[in-house]
Design an enzyme around this catalytic site. Structure first.
Site, PDB file in Angstrom:
ATOM      1  N   CYS A 134       3.402   3.570 -10.179  1.00 54.17           N
ATOM      2  CA  CYS A 134       3.629   4.187  -8.869  1.00 54.17           C
ATOM      3  C   CYS A 134       4.575   3.323  -8.037  1.00 54.17           C
ATOM      4  O   CYS A 134       4.161   2.303  -7.456  1.00 54.17           O
ATOM      5  CB  CYS A 134       2.318   4.390  -8.116  1.00 54.17           C
ATOM      6  SG  CYS A 134       2.572   5.197  -6.509  1.00 54.17           S
ATOM      7  N   CYS A 137       3.610   2.889  -4.243  1.00 53.91           N
ATOM      8  CA  CYS A 137       2.544   1.911  -4.002  1.00 53.91           C
ATOM      9  C   CYS A 137       3.021   0.490  -4.290  1.00 53.91           C
ATOM     10  O   CYS A 137       2.656  -0.449  -3.577  1.00 53.91           O
ATOM     11  CB  CYS A 137       1.307   2.255  -4.825  1.00 53.91           C
ATOM     12  SG  CYS A 137       0.490   3.781  -4.275  1.00 53.91           S
TER      13      CYS A 137
END
Length: 180
Positions: A134, A137
């Protein structure tokens, strides 16, 4: 007495994964970061990588090095990031900026009160985000860590932990599938 922990994990890796076996020992054993950061990241990444043998042996080793509540906090990092990585990666990949303004409306209170130093928890979240791929993130947690004064070397060590734990999990999952 049978091997447990890191020794058992390294012994379980086949010869073709010699690099992974050697890297497990060197990455987890030579980091300049405190044990809590390194082994918390290893626990969180083992859970994120999803191989039972890796989870069992990394957690066993971590429990010899860390307090049980620290291991539980690392597990919490893996759990909350399993949710967040899917959610935030999906919003990013859709590519429609309108989704960015929509609130997640997902409980993630553990991020605010992880039960350990928030820097350690952030580092574990970053490592799990690397395993789960991700980018949103990763960027967010890296920025938070850097603003808190964490060095790039420490962030780099967490990424190295994520990479070798994920490699061990992938290798053992393949071997388990081939011998089932």
């Amino acid at each position: 007495m049978p091997e447990v922990g890191l020794d058992a994990l390294r012994a379980a890796l086949p010869e073709y994964a010699k690099d992974t076996r050697l890297n497990l020992g060197s990455v987890l054993g030579t980091s300049q970061a405190p044990d809590q950061q390194v082994w918390g990241a290893a626990v969180a990444c083992a859970i994120a990588a999803g191989n039972a043998t890796v989870v069992r042996e990394i957690v066993a080793e971590a429990l010899d090095r860390l307090k049980p509540e620290v291991v539980d906090a690392a597990k919490a990092a893996a759990s909350v990031m399993a949710m967040n990585n899917v959610y935030y990666r999906a919003k990013h990949l859709i590519g429609d900026d309108a989704y960015q303004s929509l609130p997640a409306r997902l409980r993630m209170s553990v991020i605010g009160r992880p039960g350990v130093d928030k820097v350690d928890f952030e580092l574990w979240c970053l490592a799990v985000s690397a395993v789960n791929g991700c980018g949103t993130c990763l960027e967010s947690h890296e920025r938070t860590l850097r603003e808190a004064g964490v060095s790039r070397d420490t962030v780099h060590d967490a990424l190295r932990v994520a990479s070798v734990v994920a490699a061990a999990a992938t290798t053992l999952a393949a071997e388990e599938a081939l011998t089932a």
